[in-house]
Scaffold this active site. Structure first.
Site, PDB file in Angstrom:
ATOM      1  N   ASN A  13       0.834  -1.214   0.000  1.00  0.00           N
ATOM      2  CA  ASN A  13       0.000   0.000   0.000  1.00  0.00           C
ATOM      3  C   ASN A  13       0.863   1.257   0.000  1.00  0.00           C
ATOM      4  OD1 ASN A  13      -3.064  -0.410   0.121  1.00  0.00           O
ATOM      5  ND2 ASN A  13      -2.286  -2.007   1.485  1.00  0.00           N
ATOM      6  N   ARG A  63       3.113   1.194  25.121  1.00  0.00           N
ATOM      7  CA  ARG A  63       2.447   1.891  24.018  1.00  0.00           C
ATOM      8  C   ARG A  63       2.718   3.396  24.009  1.00  0.00           C
ATOM      9  NH1 ARG A  63      -0.696  -0.465  21.056  1.00  0.00           N
ATOM     10  NH2 ARG A  63      -1.497  -1.957  22.567  1.00  0.00           N
ATOM     11  N   MET A  88       0.902  -2.857  12.319  1.00  0.00           N
ATOM     12  CA  MET A  88       0.214  -3.841  13.143  1.00  0.00           C
ATOM     13  C   MET A  88       0.195  -3.482  14.630  1.00  0.00           C
ATOM     14  SD  MET A  88      -0.710  -5.832  10.768  1.00  0.00           S
ATOM     15  CE  MET A  88      -1.222  -7.358  11.539  1.00  0.00           C
ATOM     16  N   ASN A 105      -6.241   4.790   7.903  1.00  0.00           N
ATOM     17  CA  ASN A 105      -5.849   3.373   7.847  1.00  0.00           C
ATOM     18  C   ASN A 105      -6.578   2.696   6.705  1.00  0.00           C
ATOM     19  OD1 ASN A 105      -4.664   0.900   8.741  1.00  0.00           O
ATOM     20  ND2 ASN A 105      -6.607   0.359   9.737  1.00  0.00           N
ATOM     21  N   HIS A 107      -8.132  -1.103   5.676  1.00  0.00           N
ATOM     22  CA  HIS A 107      -8.468  -2.411   6.264  1.00  0.00           C
ATOM     23  C   HIS A 107      -9.101  -3.296   5.183  1.00  0.00           C
ATOM     24  CE1 HIS A 107      -9.436  -5.273   9.380  1.00  0.00           C
ATOM     25  NE2 HIS A 107     -10.638  -5.381   8.842  1.00  0.00           N
ATOM     26  N   GLN A 171      -7.826  -3.598  -5.054  1.00  0.00           N
ATOM     27  CA  GLN A 171      -8.721  -2.472  -4.747  1.00  0.00           C
ATOM     28  C   GLN A 171      -8.139  -1.562  -3.667  1.00  0.00           C
ATOM     29  OE1 GLN A 171     -11.461  -1.451  -6.419  1.00  0.00           O
ATOM     30  NE2 GLN A 171     -10.637  -3.038  -7.769  1.00  0.00           N
ATOM     31  N   GLU A 172      -7.430  -2.153  -2.713  1.00  0.00           N
ATOM     32  CA  GLU A 172      -6.767  -1.337  -1.673  1.00  0.00           C
ATOM     33  C   GLU A 172      -5.862  -0.311  -2.331  1.00  0.00           C
ATOM     34  OE1 GLU A 172      -4.946  -3.376   1.642  1.00  0.00           O
ATOM     35  OE2 GLU A 172      -6.198  -5.129   1.365  1.00  0.00           O
TER      36      GLU A 172
END
Ligand code: GRF
Length: 203
Positions: A13, A63, A88, A105, A107, A171-172
């Protein structure tokens, strides 16, 4: 618009975004590619194309502490829009606050169906006849923010996870650059969860 692209793996991507920029379909610049894994294939794509890259390993990090490092790097490169492309990890609320409505994002399902890991396998096993992909704004929950662009993809009887994933991926690569260009052109207006897309050249 200066993009910061976050990856963890293959980077197709990211490559589609870079190609759209090269073809002048997308008026943006990739300021920095950040990977949380040193082995991400996408890093080679960045190296080959001379795009600035940085590995910030996430393993074993809290995090908030990790996100702080990433925010710092994005700021150094004066990033306007953060594009998660196979990244991820969930982002903390402070990351989202640092880039309000400026984190996107992609998905591989028609959200809100099949969030989380292995979306293509989930769709296949559930038995849906149509699935697809979604570009959405990111909030601190998993695959949850306002939907910007979706594309539907049929599931055929002899599909495997691999064949279906490949059909969705095509398609992404179309809708991700398209959604970013909508941001560049400031054609997206949020009404609660709904992203209203202004027609091209409406004025
Ligand atoms: C894509 O299927 C994307 O939808 C999902 O992770 C995968 C990343 O692939 N979030 P790539 O690294 O862009 O090739």
């Amino acid at each position: 618009m200066r993009l910061g692209i976050l990856i963890s793996g293959r980077g197709s991507n990211f490559e589609a975004i870079a190609n759209a920029i090269a073809r002048r379909k997308l008026e943006a610049e990739i300021a920095i590619v950040i990977s949380n894994r040193a082995t991400a294939g996408g890093l080679d794509i960045a190296r080959m194309r001379g795009i600035p890259l940085r590995v910030i390993e996430s393993r074993g990090m809290e995090r908030e502490a990790y996100d702080k490092l990433v925010i710092q790097e994005l700021r150094i490169h004066e990033v306007d829009l953060v594009c998660l492309a196979g990244f991820m990890r969930l982002l903390s609320a402070s990351f989202i606050e640092a880039f309000p409505n400026r984190v996107m994002n992609i998905h591989p399902s028609l959200l809100p169906a099949f969030p989380g890991l292995d979306a293509q396998r989930q769709a296949l096993e559930f038995g849906v006849k149509i699935t697809g992909c979604t570009v959405h704004l990111v909030d601190e929950f998993l695959d949850s923010g306002p939907i910007l662009v979706q594309s539907a993809v049929p599931v055929v009887d002899d599909d495997t996870v691999e064949t279906l994933s490949a059909r969705i991926l095509l398609q992404e690569h179309v809708i991700y650059p398209k959604a970013i260009q909508l941001m560049v052109e400031r054609r997206i207006k949020l009404q609660g969860r709904r992203a209203i897309i202004r027609e091209e050249d409406a004025e």
